[in-house]
Design a protein around this motif. Structure first.
Motif, PDB file in Angstrom:
ATOM      1  N   SER A  69      41.559  45.608  35.540  1.00  0.00           N
ATOM      2  CA  SER A  69      41.370  47.054  35.637  1.00  0.00           C
ATOM      3  C   SER A  69      41.808  48.650  35.654  1.00  0.00           C
ATOM      4  O   SER A  69      42.241  49.749  34.888  1.00  0.00           O
ATOM      5  N   ASP A  70      42.685  48.828  36.314  1.00  0.00           N
ATOM      6  CA  ASP A  70      43.952  49.169  37.160  1.00  0.00           C
ATOM      7  C   ASP A  70      44.815  49.578  36.116  1.00  0.00           C
ATOM      8  O   ASP A  70      44.400  50.680  35.515  1.00  0.00           O
ATOM      9  N   GLY A  76      38.840  46.566  26.909  1.00  0.00           N
ATOM     10  CA  GLY A  76      38.023  46.438  28.580  1.00  0.00           C
ATOM     11  C   GLY A  76      37.147  45.080  28.133  1.00  0.00           C
ATOM     12  O   GLY A  76      37.122  43.678  29.531  1.00  0.00           O
ATOM     13  N   VAL A  86      36.390  42.964  32.229  1.00  0.00           N
ATOM     14  CA  VAL A  86      36.859  43.803  32.697  1.00  0.00           C
ATOM     15  C   VAL A  86      35.598  44.788  32.411  1.00  0.00           C
ATOM     16  O   VAL A  86      35.110  45.397  33.846  1.00  0.00           O
ATOM     17  N   MET A  87      34.600  45.192  31.579  1.00  0.00           N
ATOM     18  CA  MET A  87      33.732  46.174  31.471  1.00  0.00           C
ATOM     19  C   MET A  87      32.834  45.341  29.956  1.00  0.00           C
ATOM     20  O   MET A  87      33.165  44.893  29.496  1.00  0.00           O
TER      21      MET A  87
END
Length: 66
Positions: A4-5, A40, A45-46
């Protein structure tokens, strides 16, 4: 560094590249953010559920008299 970063850093870089290419700011921010939301979601991740609040947030900003 979590995925995510890395996606957040890549999104900032993509915004800069697209702005330098000459696209309008509003289209750049909307397009890059939606593209990275899709990336994402595909990467796990999302979730797309968070995008469900987007119309209410836009309406709240538009009706704010400040």
């Amino acid at each position: 560094m979590p995925l995510s970063d890395m996606l957040a850093i890549a999104m900032v870089g993509a915004v800069i590249v697209v702005l330098m290419a000459g696209y309008p700011v509003a289209l750049t921010l909307a397009g890059v953010s939606l593209a990275f939301a899709g990336i994402g979601h595909a990467a796990g991740v999302m979730g797309f559920g968070i995008l469900g609040a987007l119309p209410q947030r836009i309406f709240g900003v538009m009706t704010n008299e400040v």
